[in-house]
Design a protein around this motif. Sequence first.
Motif, PDB file in Angstrom:
ATOM      1  N   GLN A   1       0.801  -1.214   0.000  1.00  8.84           N
ATOM      2  CA  GLN A   1       0.000   0.000   0.000  1.00  8.84           C
ATOM      3  C   GLN A   1       0.844   1.279   0.000  1.00  8.84           C
ATOM      4  N   THR A  22       4.434   4.188  -4.170  1.00  3.22           N
ATOM      5  CA  THR A  22       3.894   5.197  -5.081  1.00  3.22           C
ATOM      6  C   THR A  22       4.851   5.358  -6.255  1.00  3.22           C
ATOM      7  N   GLY A  23       4.413   6.084  -7.276  1.00  2.80           N
ATOM      8  CA  GLY A  23       5.268   6.418  -8.397  1.00  2.80           C
ATOM      9  C   GLY A  23       5.847   5.200  -9.094  1.00  2.80           C
ATOM     10  N   ALA A  25       5.468   1.801  -7.373  1.00  5.54           N
ATOM     11  CA  ALA A  25       4.138   1.209  -7.537  1.00  5.54           C
ATOM     12  C   ALA A  25       3.966   0.637  -8.946  1.00  5.54           C
ATOM     13  N   ASP A  26       4.482   1.347  -9.955  1.00  4.90           N
ATOM     14  CA  ASP A  26       4.370   0.855 -11.333  1.00  4.90           C
ATOM     15  C   ASP A  26       5.108  -0.473 -11.505  1.00  4.90           C
TER      16      ASP A  26
END
Length: 181
Positions: A11, A14-15, A18-19
């Motif tokens: 969770q 990010t960015g 996360a991709d």
Amino acid sequence: MTAEQHATTPQAATGEHADLLAALAKQRHFLRFTTRDLTDEQAGAAPTASALCVGGLIKHVTSVERAWARFLVEGASAMPDFTKMTEADWEKRADNFRMLPGETLAGVLDAYAKAADDTDELLASLPDLGADQPLPPAPWFEPGTRWSARRVVLHLIAEIAQHAGHADIIRETLDGQKSMG
């Protein structure tokens, strides 16, 4: 945690993190999907000209994820010097490509889910995907080559995708089922 309970992306990521984690999750899904409704016997069967089986491919990918995660933390010393491996070492390594007596598909999938969770947690926590380390000695690596954490993740995505394709061919040979199409 079972394969079905496996969380696909931490969770906090990010960015780019996360991709990359989402791309890993997608390829892992395709690999695991080839196992749906297989028996342990089918998971260990090698019905093609290759010696590969679905369960063995998952064992191999589990081993690969664990090794590359150790590499990200410890560097090349976490992996074997492939140029010095004996025939016995290669034979033992080959066990990662087959289901051994007493192994079950459920056990193989649980081990894979654990390795994937550990990899995801590590990747989500890496502050710099550009940080690099020298690769271990191996006939398939150019001496002195360095890989960034990003390159390792891209390699894992490619490795899992390649083996998901192998598993799909094996699955279709076993019973006509396929992952896509």
